[in-house]
Design a protein around this motif. Structure first.
Motif, mmCIF file in Angstrom:
data_model
loop_
_atom_site.group_PDB
_atom_site.id
_atom_site.type_symbol
_atom_site.label_atom_id
_atom_site.label_comp_id
_atom_site.label_asym_id
_atom_site.label_seq_id
_atom_site.Cartn_x
_atom_site.Cartn_y
_atom_site.Cartn_z
ATOM 1 N N LEU A 113 0.864 -1.174 0.000
ATOM 2 C CA LEU A 113 0.000 0.000 0.000
ATOM 3 C C LEU A 113 0.899 1.222 0.000
ATOM 4 N N ASN A 114 0.845 1.966 -1.096
ATOM 5 C CA ASN A 114 1.738 3.112 -1.288
ATOM 6 C C ASN A 114 3.205 2.700 -1.158
ATOM 7 N N GLY A 115 3.514 1.512 -1.715
ATOM 8 C CA GLY A 115 4.891 1.039 -1.732
ATOM 9 C C GLY A 115 5.356 0.390 -0.456
ATOM 10 N N ARG A 116 4.445 0.206 0.517
ATOM 11 C CA ARG A 116 4.824 -0.363 1.804
ATOM 12 C C ARG A 116 4.136 -1.709 1.990
ATOM 13 N N GLU A 117 4.883 -2.700 2.477
ATOM 14 C CA GLU A 117 4.298 -4.018 2.710
ATOM 15 C C GLU A 117 3.257 -3.931 3.816
ATOM 16 N N MET A 118 2.165 -4.714 3.657
ATOM 17 C CA MET A 118 1.048 -4.650 4.578
ATOM 18 C C MET A 118 0.912 -5.925 5.398
ATOM 19 N N VAL A 119 0.339 -5.775 6.566
ATOM 20 C CA VAL A 119 -0.015 -6.913 7.415
ATOM 21 C C VAL A 119 -1.277 -7.571 6.869
ATOM 22 N N SER A 120 -1.653 -8.706 7.468
ATOM 23 C CA SER A 120 -2.863 -9.399 7.033
ATOM 24 C C SER A 120 -3.627 -9.892 8.253
ATOM 25 N N THR A 121 -4.942 -10.081 8.063
ATOM 26 C CA THR A 121 -5.782 -10.570 9.151
ATOM 27 C C THR A 121 -5.865 -12.088 9.177
ATOM 28 N N GLY A 122 -5.341 -12.760 8.161
ATOM 29 C CA GLY A 122 -5.349 -14.216 8.131
ATOM 30 C C GLY A 122 -4.148 -14.810 8.840
ATOM 31 N N ASP A 123 -4.060 -16.141 8.821
ATOM 32 C CA ASP A 123 -2.932 -16.821 9.446
ATOM 33 C C ASP A 123 -1.643 -16.644 8.657
ATOM 34 N N ASN A 124 -1.774 -16.301 7.396
ATOM 35 C CA ASN A 124 -0.636 -16.213 6.493
ATOM 36 C C ASN A 124 -0.260 -14.753 6.300
ATOM 37 N N ARG A 125 0.668 -14.477 5.355
ATOM 38 C CA ARG A 125 1.071 -13.111 5.053
ATOM 39 C C ARG A 125 0.301 -12.532 3.858
ATOM 40 N N ARG A 635 8.655 -15.326 0.640
ATOM 41 C CA ARG A 635 8.810 -15.804 2.009
ATOM 42 C C ARG A 635 7.840 -16.939 2.285
ATOM 43 N N PRO A 636 8.214 -17.893 3.158
ATOM 44 C CA PRO A 636 7.284 -18.978 3.505
ATOM 45 C C PRO A 636 6.024 -18.429 4.170
ATOM 46 N N ARG A 637 4.968 -19.222 4.121
ATOM 47 C CA ARG A 637 3.758 -18.871 4.851
ATOM 48 C C ARG A 637 4.095 -18.675 6.331
ATOM 49 N N VAL A 638 3.472 -17.679 6.948
ATOM 50 C CA VAL A 638 3.761 -17.421 8.360
ATOM 51 C C VAL A 638 3.347 -18.612 9.216
ATOM 52 N N ASP A 639 2.180 -19.203 8.944
ATOM 53 C CA ASP A 639 1.746 -20.325 9.787
ATOM 54 C C ASP A 639 2.620 -21.551 9.603
ATOM 55 N N GLU A 640 3.322 -21.662 8.472
ATOM 56 C CA GLU A 640 4.242 -22.787 8.303
ATOM 57 C C GLU A 640 5.551 -22.568 9.060
ATOM 58 N N LEU A 641 5.845 -21.326 9.463
ATOM 59 C CA LEU A 641 7.044 -21.020 10.234
ATOM 60 C C LEU A 641 6.840 -21.218 11.738
ATOM 61 N N PRO A 656 11.376 -41.336 18.417
ATOM 62 C CA PRO A 656 10.546 -40.149 18.599
ATOM 63 C C PRO A 656 9.889 -39.742 17.276
ATOM 64 N N GLY A 657 8.821 -38.991 17.402
ATOM 65 C CA GLY A 657 8.137 -38.505 16.209
ATOM 66 C C GLY A 657 7.272 -37.312 16.554
ATOM 67 N N ALA A 658 6.961 -36.509 15.532
ATOM 68 C CA ALA A 658 6.163 -35.310 15.765
ATOM 69 C C ALA A 658 5.613 -34.814 14.441
ATOM 70 N N SER A 659 4.686 -33.877 14.556
ATOM 71 C CA SER A 659 4.194 -33.131 13.396
ATOM 72 C C SER A 659 3.998 -31.694 13.838
ATOM 73 N N GLY A 660 4.150 -30.744 12.904
ATOM 74 C CA GLY A 660 3.996 -29.335 13.267
ATOM 75 C C GLY A 660 4.521 -28.412 12.197
ATOM 76 N N GLY A 661 5.080 -27.274 12.640
ATOM 77 C CA GLY A 661 5.619 -26.282 11.726
ATOM 78 C C GLY A 661 7.128 -26.385 11.612
ATOM 79 N N ASN A 662 7.711 -25.418 10.887
ATOM 80 C CA ASN A 662 9.156 -25.464 10.652
ATOM 81 C C ASN A 662 9.719 -24.042 10.576
ATOM 82 N N PRO A 663 10.240 -23.529 11.708
ATOM 83 C CA PRO A 663 10.808 -22.175 11.704
ATOM 84 C C PRO A 663 12.132 -22.059 10.964
ATOM 85 N N GLU A 664 12.643 -23.176 10.448
ATOM 86 C CA GLU A 664 13.925 -23.144 9.741
ATOM 87 C C GLU A 664 13.762 -23.230 8.232
#
Length: 913
Positions: A113-125, A635-641, A656-664
């Motif tokens: 918006l006017n050359g500036r990146e905007m936030v979002s109301t969803g889980d993602n960017r 950039r990756p989806r925010v909820d995937e991070l 061991p085992g798990a499921s979830g996100g990946n901040p890396e």
């Protein structure tokens, strides 16, 4: 040789070739701020303004002018953007909400918006465009090729929305507008089909033209109306005697629902710009933008489980099962089912606040720009469900099914479900109900400094150079409280008459009338709802993600000649340093009471170098050839991070085992090349053909990987459980993790054809008539594995890219003469795989049938000098062909959702002082 070096070498080679010409640079550099100074009136002027932006740009862009925005019944800016070449919208609740650029999902594009990146109301960017009223946006430029000075750029494209610049206006402008609308589906459940839109704008200059002020306000109040039939996913091949009466191997869905959704959506938007230019040296611009949206709806639905589950009272029996040649169940009579009548309520409030302050200093040989920005978004949501059934249990029924129709699948029960006194809130086969209270907040701080100075004499082909740095600090947080809506002390009960609305008609699905009621009031009177975030399965649903991105760039702007051919463009490189981190928790049930919640914090830092080259060759007869090379990232989806995970140890194997996100996660990365030919007829018309190719070096998709390091989690687990394990059991520190990972990429390629032509170019007999048409053709060899943890209807085999429509068409025909305007637009896209959010909050992949929507407008503007000068009257219609939204499971004879939102008619006026 590494891809980065290949791309950079190609860019430098082109630059050296330009340098070798020894031609002096032209002195007429294009100032990007000139894009905001265009004032337009009328269809033709709006089109010509957009053509001018496209022609003057050094990148391959598409543009909309202020005259185009609002000329069709655009609830949000998304409908306007979706008419641009190579872009397509996905509808949510009947409104265009997210935009795909060049066949890639919305995750690959960014919005400014006017050359500036905007936030979002969803889980993602990715931005939800229905938050942006079309009345408050003055123009949109979509950059299909980036340059190094474009901060916040996306991989598929960058969408820059612009508000007005008051000092660009020659005189004061005051404008008001009002529209009244009606939905063709009519009234239901006490919700009428009417709505309204009101807008106001004021632009003026003061202090001898040195101070400018622009204020805009837009209000919309819209009815939400929807008919839908949905079948359960997945469709699966049944085994022997799984569904009595259905042969083994037949593809069969486990349930069906028909619903009438009603509700309301209100949105208020406000923008303000103050611009101060006391002299030719200093310009200061302060922007403010605010939107507040509130909407609610209730899905009143009849739902039937067809998967041999009715509470354990008797087995399903299907009589007269019909199966087509594709092995798909298409109809029959299902006996011993126990239908439910349900009320599914959703209430959502969103607001977005944004501020930006830009200061520009301009001297004879150099310029300096400093920009501060801040934006914040918040979303609060309430989801509630009521479940009712006939009592005393069981009251089993038979339902006649017919899925083979071209319209809505049909479900006709044998019993009558229209009497609310016979339906009880009780412990149904789906329980008494459930609720969720999600909250999301997203905040972004930014600062940018850019210096521009003349190019060195040693490089005559460089007119000027931009050097800049941008720092962005973003934080996104999500919490989600959940809980059952349990029956209160009164026990089983019907819902009182004072909470009942008028019944809704499900005749479109063959299901007749069912009751509709005030769901939140019923929960408050009859039920207990205490949502919590502390249950074990809810712990990973609370997370935060923080990103700090520092972008530095240098861009050399090119203005020269090769032989007799003028050449302009730019070459440069952008460096993005990213520091990403997420905080969350996981649940370890083996820990002592009060210690089961264990924090987890992970992240990484990296730097990407993004070279880019844009060249525009201005050939004779107003022909332009454009060529672009770039390395692009998304950039990756925010909820995937998110760092959250569900973790456990198999005590029999020690794994061991798990499921979830990946901040890396690393970003999506692509090397891109674009080639475009454009033929202009002044600013009145143009035709264009372009080719693009993107080599995606990596793609992010959910995978189950072995060898993941769980050392911190295993150590914490062993502290409590180590002494109780068998002495010969060795617990591994590595195991399997199901999460988003960077995987193999592939190529994406496409072609786009565009024409914007007033027909009087061919004959004066067609003066006033014109067409704007575009066609996009996309293809990709990229295939991804669906998320193994998510129920989906695309199967387990590799699938094509989500969001990719192989064909996208746009066609507009218009007529304008002496104040009279008429315009018809058709948007089409072929089938694609969409990401749909389900009630569990998970993203589910589904095949979406290609859409075809038609909008139209007739308007009349009173002539200058008449008593009603400045007034315009409008009659508008959207979705005139009543295009339905359909999803399916693999093949179209296995429907999932069939949704009808109806036609919307608007009548209104605007007045400009």
């Amino acid at each position: 040789m590494q891809p980065k070096r290949n791309l950079l070498s190609a860019a430098l080679a082109s630059a050296i070739a330009l340098s070798a010409t020894g031609v002096h640079a032209q002195e007429t550099a294009t100032d990007a701020t000139n894009l905001d100074t265009v004032t337009v009136t009328g269809i033709r002027r709006g089109i010509e303004s957009a053509i001018s932006v496209k022609r003057d740009s050094t990148s391959i862009v598409e543009a909309i002018s202020a005259e185009d925005i609002g000329k069709l019944p655009d609830v949000s800016i998304a409908e306007s953007i979706a008419r641009l070449p190579g872009l397509a919208a996905q509808r949510v609740a009947g409104r265009a909400q997210v935009i795909s650029v060049r066949g890639l999902s919305p995750d690959f594009a960014t919005t400014l918006l006017n050359g500036r990146e905007m936030v979002s109301t969803g889980d993602n960017r990715s931005v939800e465009f229905d938050q942006y009223p079309s009345e408050l946006i003055n123009g949109v430029t979509v950059y299909k090729t980036p340059d190094s000075g474009l901060v916040g750029q996306g991989l598929s494209g960058t969408i820059d929305m612009q508000t007005v610049r008051p000092l660009s206006f020659s005189e004061r402008v005051i404008s008001v507008g009002a529209r009244y609308q009606k939905n063709s589906l009519g009234e239901a459940a006490g919700e009428d089909p009417y709505g309204n839109r009101i807008s106001f704008s004021y632009v003026d200059k003061f202090a001898d033209g040195t101070l400018g002020l622009a204020i805009g306000y837009a209000h919309s109040d819209m009815s939400k109306q929807e008919n839908q039939v949905g079948l359960y996913e997945p469709w699966e091949a049944v085994g022997e005697d799984w569904r009595p009466g259905v042969d083994a191997g037949t593809y069969y869905s486990g349930g069906i629902k028909a619903l009438r959704r009603t509700g309301n959506a209100k949105r208020d938007g406000l923008m303000a710009t103050v611009q101060y230019r006391p002299n030719n040296t200093w310009t200061s611009t302060l922007d403010a933008f605010y939107t507040d949206a509130e909407e609610y709806d209730t899905a009143n639905q009849l739902e039937i489980h067809l998967g041999d589950f009715n509470g354990g009272y008797d087995r399903l029996q299907v009589d007269g099962a019909r199966v087509n040649g594709n092995g798909t169940f298409t109809g029959g009579v299902a006996r011993n089912v126990y239908p439910l009548v349900r009320g599914m309520y959703n209430h959502r409030e969103d607001n977005i606040k944004a501020l930006g302050w830009k200061n520009e200093l301009s001297f004879e040989s150099w310029r300096l720009m400093a920009d501060l920005s801040w934006s914040k978004a918040e979303r609060d949501e309430l989801n509630l469900e009521n479940n009712t059934q006939r009592v005393p249990a069981p009251v089993l029924d038979s339902v006649t099914l017919d899925f083979a129709r071209n319209g809505f699948p049909q479900m006709t029960p044998g019993l009558d479900y229209s009497d609310p006194a016979s339906l009880y809130l009780t412990g149904t086969i789906y329980g008494s109900g459930y609720g969720k209270v999600p909250h999301v907040d997203d905040e972004l701080h930014g600062i940018r400094v850019v210096a521009n100075f003349n190019g060195p004499q040693a490089l005559p082909w460089v007119s000027d150079i931009d050097v800049g740095v941008n720092h962005a600090d973003r934080s996104k947080n999500k919490t989600q409280a959940e809980g059952g809506t349990e029956l209160g002390a009164q026990g089983d009960t019907s819902i009182a008459a004072d909470l009942q609305y008028a019944p809704v008609n499900l005749g479109f699905a063959g299901a007749g009338m069912i009751p509709a009621w005030n769901v939140p009031a019923a929960v408050a009177r009859y039920m207990v709802f205490n949502p919590t975030t502390t249950e074990s399965w809810l712990i990973p649903k609370q997370w935060s993600v923080d990103e700090k991105i520092t972008t530095t760039f240098v861009r050399a702007n090119i203005s020269t000649e090769i032989g007799s051919v003028p050449v302009r463009g730019n070459i440069g490189v952008q460096a993005q340093h990213v520091d990403q981190r997420s905080n969350s928790n996981y649940w370890d049930d083996s820990q002592p009471e009060g210690s089961q919640v264990i924090p987890i914090s992970k992240g990484k830092s990296y730097t990407d170098f993004l070279p880019s080259l844009n060249l525009a060759f201005e050939l004779p007869a107003e022909n332009t050839i454009r060529f672009a090379l770039a390395r692009q990232v998304a950039r990756p989806r925010v909820d995937e991070l998110r760092a959250s995970m569900d973790f456990g140890v198999n005590e029999s194997t020690g794994e061991p085992g798990a499921s979830g996100g990946n901040p890396e996660l690393d970003p999506w990365v692509a090397n891109a090349v674009d080639l475009s030919w454009e033929k202009y007829f002044g600013n009145r018309a143009y035709v264009a053909a372009s080719l693009f190719y993107k080599d995606l070096r990596t793609y992010i998709y959910t995978q189950k990987r072995d060898g993941y390091d769980f050392t911190p989690q295993v150590d914490a687990w062993l502290e409590t459980n180590g002494i109780t394990l068998p002495p010969d059991l060795v617990v591994d520190k590595t195991g399997t993790y199901t999460a988003p990972f960077n995987g193999k990429g592939g190529s994406l390629r496409g072609a786009e054809l565009t024409a914007s032509l007033p027909l009087d170019l061919f004959t004066d007999a067609l003066r006033g008539f014109g067409v704007v048409a575009s066609a996009g053709f996309n293809d990709s060899d990229i295939t991804i594995l669906p998320d193994p943890e998510t129920v989906n209807s695309v199967g387990s085999d590799p699938i094509m890219l989500p969001g990719l429509s192989k064909r996208v068409y746009n066609f507009t025909v218009y007529y304008e003469n002496n104040g009279f305007e008429a315009r018809v637009n058709q948007r089409k896209r072929s089938d694609f795989i969409g990401e749909i959010g389900n009630f569990n909050g998970a993203r589910t992949l589904r095949y979406v049938e290609g859409e075809d929507t038609i909008d139209a407008q007739v308007a009349y503007s009173f002539a200058y000098g008449s008593a009603l000068e400045g007034m315009s009257l409008y009659l508008q219609g959207s979705n005139l062909n009543n295009s339905r939204y359909r999803t399916y499971a693999g093949t179209k004879d296995r429907p999932l959702e069939t949704v009808e939102w109806g036609r919307t008619w608007l009548v209104g006026l605007s007045y400009k002082f």
